[in-house]
Write a protein that holds these residues in place. Structure first.
Motif, mmCIF file in Angstrom:
data_model
loop_
_atom_site.group_PDB
_atom_site.id
_atom_site.type_symbol
_atom_site.label_atom_id
_atom_site.label_comp_id
_atom_site.label_asym_id
_atom_site.label_seq_id
_atom_site.Cartn_x
_atom_site.Cartn_y
_atom_site.Cartn_z
ATOM 1 N N ARG A 1 -3.411 6.672 -2.210
ATOM 2 C CA ARG A 1 -4.179 5.678 -3.060
ATOM 3 C C ARG A 1 -3.459 5.078 -4.113
ATOM 4 N N GLN B 1 0.838 -1.274 -0.152
ATOM 5 C CA GLN B 1 0.023 -0.026 -0.038
ATOM 6 C C GLN B 1 0.987 1.286 0.052
ATOM 7 N N GLU C 1 -8.191 -3.614 -4.330
ATOM 8 C CA GLU C 1 -9.344 -2.809 -3.741
ATOM 9 C C GLU C 1 -8.930 -1.444 -3.114
ATOM 10 N N TYR C 2 -7.629 -1.343 -2.233
ATOM 11 C CA TYR C 2 -6.829 -0.208 -1.792
ATOM 12 C C TYR C 2 -6.846 1.001 -2.979
ATOM 13 N N GLU D 1 0.285 -4.821 4.622
ATOM 14 C CA GLU D 1 -0.208 -4.927 3.454
ATOM 15 C C GLU D 1 0.874 -5.415 2.373
ATOM 16 N N ARG E 1 -6.580 -7.199 -1.921
ATOM 17 C CA ARG E 1 -6.787 -6.219 -0.701
ATOM 18 C C ARG E 1 -6.180 -4.883 -1.337
ATOM 19 N N LEU E 2 -5.234 -5.247 -2.034
ATOM 20 C CA LEU E 2 -4.280 -4.138 -2.776
ATOM 21 C C LEU E 2 -5.035 -3.502 -3.940
ATOM 22 N N ASN F 1 -8.243 0.974 -5.851
ATOM 23 C CA ASN F 1 -9.217 0.997 -6.874
ATOM 24 C C ASN F 1 -8.821 0.499 -8.373
#
Length: 142
Positions: free
Chosen positions: A38, A34, A95-96, A75, A92-93, A98
């Motif tokens: 973003r 992460q 999603e973080y 992450e 998950r990454l 986008n």
């Protein structure tokens, strides 16, 4: 050294092809985590190791240091590009940041950022507006 901006597509499995000009420096493996604003940070192992050591050396009693450690390490995911230069970006990454469909991969000298295309264009416009102010160069010591 990582320079330039490239547009690539995530496949159905969440894999992205890394730019051909970056692959030689990434063959020993990468760490993707992460990032700020973003986006995702992608480090070659030879850049990740000293960064990880510096973060690990921060005081456990400092709340900012603990939060940085949590952000960066919890992450993080390591990967080795396959023969076609692809890496899997964990869900998950994705999603973080986008990420779906088109992504922007940009080289920032010692590391790489991976962006949602629309978010990248917004950040790039803002950065260009900010950096055109000459005093900002001076504030950075350049």
């Amino acid at each position: 050294m990582f320079l330039g901006t490239f547009e690539h597509t995530l496949d159905d499995k969440g894999r992205v092809i890394l730019p051909a000009k970056f692959r030689a420096e990434l063959g020993q493996g990468v760490v993707i985590t992460q990032g700020l604003d973003r986006c995702l940070f992608l480090f070659p192992m030879d850049e990740w190791t000293p960064l990880a050591e510096r973060i690990s050396d921060l005081s456990l009693t400092d709340p900012k240091a603990r939060n940085l450690r949590r952000l960066i390490f919890s992450e993080a995911s390591d990967a080795v590009p396959d023969r076609q230069g692809r890496i899997l970006i964990p869900a998950r990454l994705r999603e973080y940041a986008n990420l779906n469909g088109q992504v922007v991969i940009t080289g920032l000298n010692t590391y790489i950022e991976i962006w949602d295309t629309e978010a990248w264009h917004g950040v790039k416009v803002q950065a260009a507006e900010d950096i055109e102010k000459a005093e900002q160069w001076e504030d950075l010591g350049i």
